[in-house]
Motif scaffolding. Structure first.
Motif, PDB file in Angstrom:
ATOM      1  N   VAL A  88      13.591  -8.793 -46.136  1.00  0.00           N
ATOM      2  CA  VAL A  88      13.667  -9.576 -44.905  1.00  0.00           C
ATOM      3  C   VAL A  88      13.159  -8.709 -43.758  1.00  0.00           C
ATOM      4  N   LYS A  89      12.350  -9.306 -42.886  1.00  0.00           N
ATOM      5  CA  LYS A  89      11.916  -8.576 -41.699  1.00  0.00           C
ATOM      6  C   LYS A  89      13.162  -8.129 -40.955  1.00  0.00           C
ATOM      7  N   ARG A  90      13.212  -6.869 -40.609  1.00  0.00           N
ATOM      8  CA  ARG A  90      14.360  -6.381 -39.852  1.00  0.00           C
ATOM      9  C   ARG A  90      13.870  -5.517 -38.709  1.00  0.00           C
ATOM     10  N   VAL A  91      14.593  -5.607 -37.625  1.00  0.00           N
ATOM     11  CA  VAL A  91      14.330  -4.794 -36.451  1.00  0.00           C
ATOM     12  C   VAL A  91      15.586  -3.978 -36.209  1.00  0.00           C
ATOM     13  N   TYR A  92      15.429  -2.673 -36.136  1.00  0.00           N
ATOM     14  CA  TYR A  92      16.558  -1.781 -35.856  1.00  0.00           C
ATOM     15  C   TYR A  92      16.169  -0.931 -34.664  1.00  0.00           C
ATOM     16  N   GLU A  93      16.945  -1.038 -33.594  1.00  0.00           N
ATOM     17  CA  GLU A  93      16.656  -0.294 -32.379  1.00  0.00           C
ATOM     18  C   GLU A  93      17.889   0.466 -31.921  1.00  0.00           C
ATOM     19  N   THR A  94      17.637   1.637 -31.398  1.00  0.00           N
ATOM     20  CA  THR A  94      18.695   2.392 -30.728  1.00  0.00           C
ATOM     21  C   THR A  94      18.316   2.493 -29.256  1.00  0.00           C
ATOM     22  N   TYR A  95      19.305   2.633 -28.423  1.00  0.00           N
ATOM     23  CA  TYR A  95      19.066   2.720 -26.991  1.00  0.00           C
ATOM     24  C   TYR A  95      20.059   3.696 -26.382  1.00  0.00           C
ATOM     25  N   GLU A  96      19.740   4.156 -25.208  1.00  0.00           N
ATOM     26  CA  GLU A  96      20.628   5.074 -24.488  1.00  0.00           C
ATOM     27  C   GLU A  96      21.790   4.268 -23.939  1.00  0.00           C
ATOM     28  N   GLY A  97      22.973   4.515 -24.478  1.00  0.00           N
ATOM     29  CA  GLY A  97      24.149   3.790 -24.026  1.00  0.00           C
ATOM     30  C   GLY A  97      25.231   3.796 -25.080  1.00  0.00           C
ATOM     31  N   ASP A  98      26.313   3.059 -24.780  1.00  0.00           N
ATOM     32  CA  ASP A  98      27.439   2.990 -25.708  1.00  0.00           C
ATOM     33  C   ASP A  98      27.555   1.565 -26.247  1.00  0.00           C
ATOM     34  N   HIS A  99      28.749   1.174 -26.640  1.00  0.00           N
ATOM     35  CA  HIS A  99      28.943  -0.117 -27.293  1.00  0.00           C
ATOM     36  C   HIS A  99      28.831  -1.303 -26.333  1.00  0.00           C
ATOM     37  N   THR A 100      29.123  -1.093 -25.059  1.00  0.00           N
ATOM     38  CA  THR A 100      29.191  -2.238 -24.141  1.00  0.00           C
ATOM     39  C   THR A 100      28.369  -2.114 -22.863  1.00  0.00           C
ATOM     40  N   ASN A 101      27.864  -0.944 -22.531  1.00  0.00           N
ATOM     41  CA  ASN A 101      27.320  -0.783 -21.185  1.00  0.00           C
ATOM     42  C   ASN A 101      25.950  -1.422 -20.969  1.00  0.00           C
ATOM     43  N   ARG A 102      25.279  -1.883 -21.998  1.00  0.00           N
ATOM     44  CA  ARG A 102      23.959  -2.490 -21.823  1.00  0.00           C
ATOM     45  C   ARG A 102      23.884  -3.911 -22.397  1.00  0.00           C
ATOM     46  N   VAL A 103      25.023  -4.570 -22.538  1.00  0.00           N
ATOM     47  CA  VAL A 103      25.060  -5.882 -23.182  1.00  0.00           C
ATOM     48  C   VAL A 103      24.160  -6.894 -22.466  1.00  0.00           C
ATOM     49  N   ARG A 104      24.327  -7.053 -21.176  1.00  0.00           N
ATOM     50  CA  ARG A 104      23.535  -8.053 -20.446  1.00  0.00           C
ATOM     51  C   ARG A 104      22.043  -7.754 -20.555  1.00  0.00           C
ATOM     52  N   GLU A 105      21.680  -6.520 -20.315  1.00  0.00           N
ATOM     53  CA  GLU A 105      20.272  -6.121 -20.389  1.00  0.00           C
ATOM     54  C   GLU A 105      19.697  -6.375 -21.785  1.00  0.00           C
ATOM     55  N   ARG A 106      20.432  -6.020 -22.832  1.00  0.00           N
ATOM     56  CA  ARG A 106      19.952  -6.193 -24.206  1.00  0.00           C
ATOM     57  C   ARG A 106      19.837  -7.686 -24.566  1.00  0.00           C
ATOM     58  N   PHE A 107      20.771  -8.499 -24.094  1.00  0.00           N
ATOM     59  CA  PHE A 107      20.672  -9.943 -24.325  1.00  0.00           C
ATOM     60  C   PHE A 107      19.392 -10.487 -23.721  1.00  0.00           C
ATOM     61  N   GLU A 108      19.149 -10.128 -22.466  1.00  0.00           N
ATOM     62  CA  GLU A 108      18.004 -10.686 -21.746  1.00  0.00           C
ATOM     63  C   GLU A 108      16.667 -10.166 -22.261  1.00  0.00           C
ATOM     64  N   THR A 109      16.584  -8.874 -22.540  1.00  0.00           N
ATOM     65  CA  THR A 109      15.287  -8.283 -22.861  1.00  0.00           C
ATOM     66  C   THR A 109      15.009  -8.158 -24.354  1.00  0.00           C
ATOM     67  N   LYS A 110      16.026  -8.250 -25.182  1.00  0.00           N
ATOM     68  CA  LYS A 110      15.833  -8.054 -26.624  1.00  0.00           C
ATOM     69  C   LYS A 110      16.295  -9.244 -27.462  1.00  0.00           C
ATOM     70  N   MET A 111      17.574  -9.624 -27.318  1.00  0.00           N
ATOM     71  CA  MET A 111      18.128 -10.641 -28.200  1.00  0.00           C
ATOM     72  C   MET A 111      17.488 -12.017 -27.992  1.00  0.00           C
ATOM     73  N   LEU A 112      17.428 -12.482 -26.766  1.00  0.00           N
ATOM     74  CA  LEU A 112      16.857 -13.812 -26.525  1.00  0.00           C
ATOM     75  C   LEU A 112      15.382 -13.889 -26.932  1.00  0.00           C
ATOM     76  N   PRO A 113      14.551 -12.895 -26.586  1.00  0.00           N
ATOM     77  CA  PRO A 113      13.172 -12.939 -27.083  1.00  0.00           C
ATOM     78  C   PRO A 113      13.093 -12.885 -28.617  1.00  0.00           C
ATOM     79  N   PHE A 114      13.963 -12.108 -29.261  1.00  0.00           N
ATOM     80  CA  PHE A 114      13.981 -12.043 -30.717  1.00  0.00           C
ATOM     81  C   PHE A 114      14.298 -13.416 -31.308  1.00  0.00           C
ATOM     82  N   PHE A 115      15.334 -14.076 -30.775  1.00  0.00           N
ATOM     83  CA  PHE A 115      15.676 -15.413 -31.256  1.00  0.00           C
ATOM     84  C   PHE A 115      14.529 -16.390 -31.010  1.00  0.00           C
ATOM     85  N   SER A 116      13.925 -16.306 -29.848  1.00  0.00           N
ATOM     86  CA  SER A 116      12.827 -17.194 -29.510  1.00  0.00           C
ATOM     87  C   SER A 116      11.677 -17.057 -30.510  1.00  0.00           C
ATOM     88  N   GLN A 117      11.421 -15.864 -30.976  1.00  0.00           N
ATOM     89  CA  GLN A 117      10.324 -15.612 -31.915  1.00  0.00           C
ATOM     90  C   GLN A 117      10.699 -15.923 -33.362  1.00  0.00           C
TER      91      GLN A 117
END
Length: 113
Positions: free
Chosen positions: A77-106
């Motif tokens: 299965v195509k998989r995307v694995y990304e790491t980012y500078e941060g902890d478990h919760t401090n980038r949730v909004r940013e990751r939703f907007e810039t990563k998760m929603l575009p991933f779902f859209s595609q």
């Protein structure tokens, strides 16, 4: 049932409370972890078009996420694995907007209208 419901301390996500490991909690937590379920649900996972995992460098779950991403390779299965500078919760909004929603859209199919 969520594995956190099986633990004495819902604030502890690792089978540890107050920094101490509890043998009666740890095995239940691990048995209900997504990584442990890959072998059980591999036929369902193979039906996904793509799977994305992301985790912060300071997140205590980084090792499990890395193992999960590796365990998905044999499924093909195509998989995307990304790491980012941060902890478990401090980038949730940013990751939703810039990563998760575009991933779902595609990667999510919608029925034709």
């Amino acid at each position: 049932m969520s594995s956190c419901c099986l633990m004495n301390n819902p604030n502890s996500m690792t089978g540890k409370t107050g920094g101490e490991y509890h043998a009666d909690i740890g095995p239940e937590w691990h048995a209900n972890s997504p990584l442990a379920m890959v072998d059980q649900y591999w036929t369902n996972l193979k039906m996904y078009k793509a799977i994305m995992l992301d985790v912060g460098h300071q997140d205590g779950l980084i090792g499990g996420h890395r193992d999960m991403a590796t365990s998905l390779i044999p499924l093909g299965v195509k998989r995307v694995y990304e790491t980012y500078e941060g902890d478990h919760t401090n980038r949730v909004r940013e990751r939703f907007e810039t990563k998760m929603l575009p991933f779902f859209s595609q990667n999510l199919d919608s029925p034709a209208r």
